[in-house]
Motif scaffolding. Structure first.
Motif, short mmCIF file in Angstrom:
data_model
loop_
_atom_site.label_atom_id
_atom_site.label_comp_id
_atom_site.label_asym_id
_atom_site.label_seq_id
_atom_site.Cartn_x
_atom_site.Cartn_y
_atom_site.Cartn_z
N ASP A 195 6.78 -45.77 -47.45
CA ASP A 195 8.11 -44.98 -48.43
C ASP A 195 7.70 -43.85 -48.27
N PHE A 196 6.57 -43.50 -48.60
CA PHE A 196 6.09 -41.86 -48.23
C PHE A 196 6.23 -40.81 -46.89
N MET A 244 -0.50 -41.48 -55.82
CA MET A 244 0.25 -42.04 -54.17
C MET A 244 -1.43 -43.46 -54.14
N SER A 245 -0.83 -44.36 -53.74
CA SER A 245 -1.19 -45.72 -53.06
C SER A 245 -1.27 -46.05 -51.57
N GLU A 246 -2.68 -46.44 -51.14
CA GLU A 246 -2.53 -47.01 -49.71
C GLU A 246 -0.87 -47.69 -50.11
N ALA A 247 -0.62 -48.19 -50.96
CA ALA A 247 0.60 -48.69 -49.74
C ALA A 247 2.05 -48.45 -50.19
N GLU A 283 7.93 -33.20 -55.97
CA GLU A 283 7.59 -33.98 -55.81
C GLU A 283 6.73 -34.69 -54.82
N VAL A 284 6.77 -34.49 -54.28
CA VAL A 284 5.64 -34.13 -53.28
C VAL A 284 3.92 -33.77 -53.84
N ILE A 313 1.37 -32.45 -44.94
CA ILE A 313 2.53 -32.61 -45.32
C ILE A 313 2.62 -32.02 -46.70
N TYR A 314 1.59 -32.24 -47.61
CA TYR A 314 1.45 -30.96 -48.77
C TYR A 314 1.54 -29.95 -48.74
N SER A 315 0.95 -29.34 -47.90
CA SER A 315 0.25 -27.92 -48.07
C SER A 315 1.59 -27.18 -46.98
#
Length: 325
Positions: A133-134, A126-129, A118-119, A86-88
Motif C-alpha cells: 500500500d505504501f 511501517m510493517s512488512e505487510a 505523511e512519509v 524514498i524517504y530521502s
C-alpha cells in the motif's frame, strides 16, 4: 533565472521522479518474490536486482550484508542513511521546494509538504505487510504532484527546468530497469521463455505502467524484443527512452542560452538515435551495450546541463552499468 533557483527546481523534480521509480522497482521485486524459490540463494539473487538498478548495492552491503527482502525493502524505502531511498528523496524534494517557494505555486508546495509529513509519519510505524500500500501511495503522490504542476504553474522557464529534471531522471531509470532485467535477473539460460521469465517480463511492464499499452499495441505473447522496442523506441509510451528525450530536447530548446549549445547538441544526438533507430539494430549491437551507452550519454548530458545552468551538482551516485557486464 538564477542558477540556484534553476538547480532547486531541477532537483525537486528529479527527487520526486526517483522516489516514484524506486517505489515501482520495489513493488515489482515484491511481486517477483512470490514465485516459488527452488534453489539455495535465490532470494539473495532476486533482491540484488533492485539494489543494482538504483546503484545502492555497495551502501546496502556495508550496512546489512547479504540481500534479504525485509532489509532491502527498508533500506530502499525508508532508510534515512540511504540518499536514494524514498524517504530521502521526498525529504530532499521538500527542501528544494522550500528554497523556491516563489517559483512554484502554493498548490505544488502543499502537495510536496503534505507528502513529506505523511512519509515521515509512516516511517515510524511501517510493517512488512503494509509496504504494498505504501508503494501505491508514493506513486499516487507523484502523479498528484505532476498533475498539480501541469494544472497550476506558468509554462515558463521554471516549468521547463521541472520538465527537464523529471524526464532526465525517468529516462535514466527506464534504461536501468530494462538493462538489469535483461542482463542479470534470470538465474540461468534455461529459464528464458519459461513461466518465471514470462512473469518477470510482465512484472517489468507493470513496473512502468505499460502492461495495457503492450497488449494494445502488440496483442501477442510478451517477448523481450517487443518489450525492448516499447521501452526504447516508441515515442507514444510515456516512459520510453524516446518519449523522455522528446521532453528533454523540447525543454532545452525553450530554456535556450548560448552556454548550453553542447547540452542541446548531446540531447539532439540522443533524440535522433532513438527517433530513427530500429530495434533490430539495437539487438544486433547488443541491448546491454546500447543501454550502457545511453546511460553514459545521459550522465554526460546532465553534466553539461550543470555547467550551463546549475550552481552545483548534488547528484546521488549511481551504479556504472558496465560493472554488471
Amino acid at each position: 533565472m538564477l542558477s540556484r533557483t534553476a538547480e532547486n527546481l531541477f532537483w525537486m523534480a528529479r527527487h520526486i521522479e526517483r522516489a516514484e521509480n524506486t517505489a515501482r522497482i520495489l513493488d515489482v521485486a515484491h511481486r517477483s518474490s512470490l514465485l516459488p524459490l527452488d534453489m539455495e540463494g535465490t532470494e539473495a539473487y532476486l533482491w540484488y536486482a533492485p539494489l543494482n538498478i538504483t546503484g545502492c548495492a555497495g551502501g546496502y552491503e556495508k550496512k546489512y550484508g547479504l540481500a534479504r527482502s525485509d532489509a532491502v525493502t527498508h533500506f530502499m524505502a525508508l532508510d534515512a542513511d540511504n540518499p536514494s531511498s524514498i524517504y530521502s528523496c521526498l525529504r530532499l524534494a521538500r527542501e528544494n521546494a522550500r528554497s523556491v517557494r516563489g517559483a512554484i505555486t502554493s498548490e505544488m508546495w502543499e502537495v510536496i509538504n503534505a507528502t513529506w509529513l505523511e512519509v515521515n509519519r509512516q516511517s515510524r510505524q511501517m510493517s512488512e505487510a503494509r509496504y504494498g500500500d505504501f508503494f501505491e501511495w508514493v506513486k499516487e503522490r507523484s502523479h498528484l504532484f505532476r498533475g498539480v504542476t501541469h494544472g497550476t504553474i506558468l509554462k515558463d522557464i521554471a516549468f521547463n527546468f521541472i520538465r527537464l529534471g523529471t524526464h532526465l531522471e525517468r529516462g535514466d531509470n527506464t534504461a536501468r530497469i530494462l538493462d538489469v532485467k535483461y542482463h542479470i535477473l534470470l538465474p540461468s539460460v534455461a529459464d528464458v521463455g519459461g513461466a518465471a521469465d514470462y512473469y518477470q517480463w510482465g512484472s517489468l511492464l507493470k513496473s512502468v505502467s505499460a502492461f495495457e499499452a503492450y497488449r494494445k499495441i502488440y496483442r501477442d505473447v510478451i517477448s523481450p524484443l517487443r518489450v525492448a522496442e516499447l521501452f526504447i523506441l516508441r515515442d507514444d509510451m510515456p516512459r520510453s527512452l524516446h518519449a523522455c528525450m522528446n521532453e528533454v530536447e523540447t525543454a532545452l530548446s525553450y530554456i535556450n542560452g548560448n552556454s548550453a549549445r553542447e547540452a542541446r547538441r548531446l540531447a539532439g544526438e540522443l533524440h535522433a538515435q532513438l527517433h530513427f533507430g530500429r530495434i533490430e539494430d539495437v539487438f544486433g549491437r547488443g541491448l546491454h551495450e546500447f543501454l550502457t551507452d545511453f546511460l553514459d550519454h545521459i550522465d554526460l548530458l546532465g553534466r553539461e546541463i550543470r555547467d550551463a545552468y546549475l550552481s552545483r551538482w548534488d547528484r546521488v551516485p549511481r551504479l556504472d552499468m558496465r560493472q554488471v557486464a
